[in-house]
Design a protein around this motif. Structure first.
Motif, short mmCIF file in Angstrom:
data_model
loop_
_atom_site.label_atom_id
_atom_site.label_comp_id
_atom_site.label_asym_id
_atom_site.label_seq_id
_atom_site.Cartn_x
_atom_site.Cartn_y
_atom_site.Cartn_z
N THR A 169 8.63 -0.01 -1.95
CA THR A 169 7.35 -0.35 -1.30
C THR A 169 7.07 -1.84 -1.39
OG1 THR A 169 6.49 1.83 -1.90
CG2 THR A 169 4.88 0.14 -1.27
N PHE A 170 7.34 -2.42 -2.56
CA PHE A 170 7.14 -3.85 -2.77
C PHE A 170 8.02 -4.67 -1.84
CE2 PHE A 170 8.97 -7.59 -4.89
CZ PHE A 170 7.85 -8.41 -4.96
N VAL A 171 9.30 -4.31 -1.74
CA VAL A 171 10.25 -5.06 -0.90
C VAL A 171 9.84 -4.96 0.57
CG1 VAL A 171 12.63 -5.13 -0.07
CG2 VAL A 171 12.17 -4.84 -2.51
N VAL A 172 9.46 -3.76 1.02
CA VAL A 172 9.03 -3.58 2.41
C VAL A 172 7.78 -4.42 2.70
CG1 VAL A 172 8.10 -1.92 4.08
CG2 VAL A 172 10.08 -1.30 2.68
N ALA A 173 6.85 -4.43 1.73
CA ALA A 173 5.62 -5.21 1.91
C ALA A 173 5.92 -6.69 2.03
CB ALA A 173 4.68 -4.94 0.74
#
Length: 204
Positions: A169-173
Motif C-alpha cells: 500500500t505504501f509503495v503504491v501510494a
C-alpha cells in the motif's frame, strides 16, 4: 472570357505575392503581453488554490484523528507528526503565491512589464525549487503516515499485523503521488516558467 492559362498566370502572381506582416502599435503589443502574463499567472494560481484546499483537508483529517484518538499514543503522535510535516510547505505556499497574486500589473509599458514578468518567473521558480526538494521528504513520509493511520484505524491488528500488505500500500501510494506530482509540475510550473522566460526574451 479569360483563358485557363490566363487564370493560372493570375493565380500564380497572387500566390507569389509577399504577405505583409501585421503591424502592432505599442499599446496593442503591451495588451497581448499582459494577456499572456495573466494567463500564466492564472495557471500557477490554479495550483495554489488546489494545493491550499488539499492541505486544509489534510489538517482537518489529522486533527480529527488526533483529538478522537488522543488516548492512543501511537496514533496521536503520528497525526501530530503529519501536521508538523505540512506546516513548512503551507507557509512557503502562502508566502510565495501571496507575493505573486498581490503584484500589480502596471499600465506603463516596456520596463514595468519586463520587471513584472521577471518577478513572477523568479517567485514561481523559487517555490518550484523548494517544492521539488521538500517533496522528496514530504511524499514518502506522508505515504507512510497515511498507510499507518489507515491500517491502525480500519484494519484489525494494525499495520504491523499485515506488514506485507502495508508495504505494498505504501509503495503504491508513493508511486501514485510521484506520477500525479510529475504531471502537476509540468502543467503548473515548468510550462508557465518557460513561457515567462520566452516573454522576457521577446522583450529584450
Amino acid at each position: 472570357m479569360m483563358t485557363l492559362d490566363k487564370l493560372k498566370e493570375e493565380w500564380g502572381q497572387r500566390e507569389n505575392k509577399p504577405v505583409t506582416p501585421a503591424v502592432y502599435s505599442q499599446q496593442e503589443f503591451n495588451t497581448i503581453i499582459k494577456s499572456r502574463i495573466m494567463k500564466n499567472k492564472n495557471i500557477a494560481m490554479q495550483y495554489f488554490w488546489a494545493a491550499f484546499a488539499l492541505q486544509m483537508l489534510v489538517y482537518a483529517l489529522l486533527f480529527h484523528v488526533v483529538i478522537r484518538y488522543w488516548a492512543q499514543t501511537a496514533i496521536a503522535i503520528t497525526g501530530l507528526t503529519g501536521v508538523a510535516l505540512y506546516i513548512p510547505f503551507t507557509v512557503m505556499l502562502l508566502k510565495k503565491f501571496k507575493r505573486i497574486a498581490s503584484a500589480r500589473l502596471m499600465d506603463k509599458v516596456d520596463a514595468s512589464l519586463y520587471r513584472h514578468i521577471a518577478f513572477c518567473r523568479r517567485e514561481l521558480q523559487s517555490f518550484y525549487r523548494f517544492k521539488k526538494h521538500y517533496e522528496m521528504v514530504l511524499v514518502p513520509l506522508s505515504a507512510a503516515i497515511g498507510t499507518f493511520l489507515t491500517f491502525e484505524l480500519y484494519v484489525p491488528g494494525g499495520a504491523f499485523a499485515h506488514l506485507s500488505v502495508a508495504v505494498i500500500t505504501f509503495v503504491v501510494a508513493v508511486l501514485s503521488c510521484l506520477y500525479a506530482i510529475r504531471r502537476e509540475n509540468e502543467r503548473n510550473f515548468e510550462q508557465p516558467i518557460a513561457r515567462f522566460q520566452q516573454m522576457l526574451d521577446e522583450l529584450m
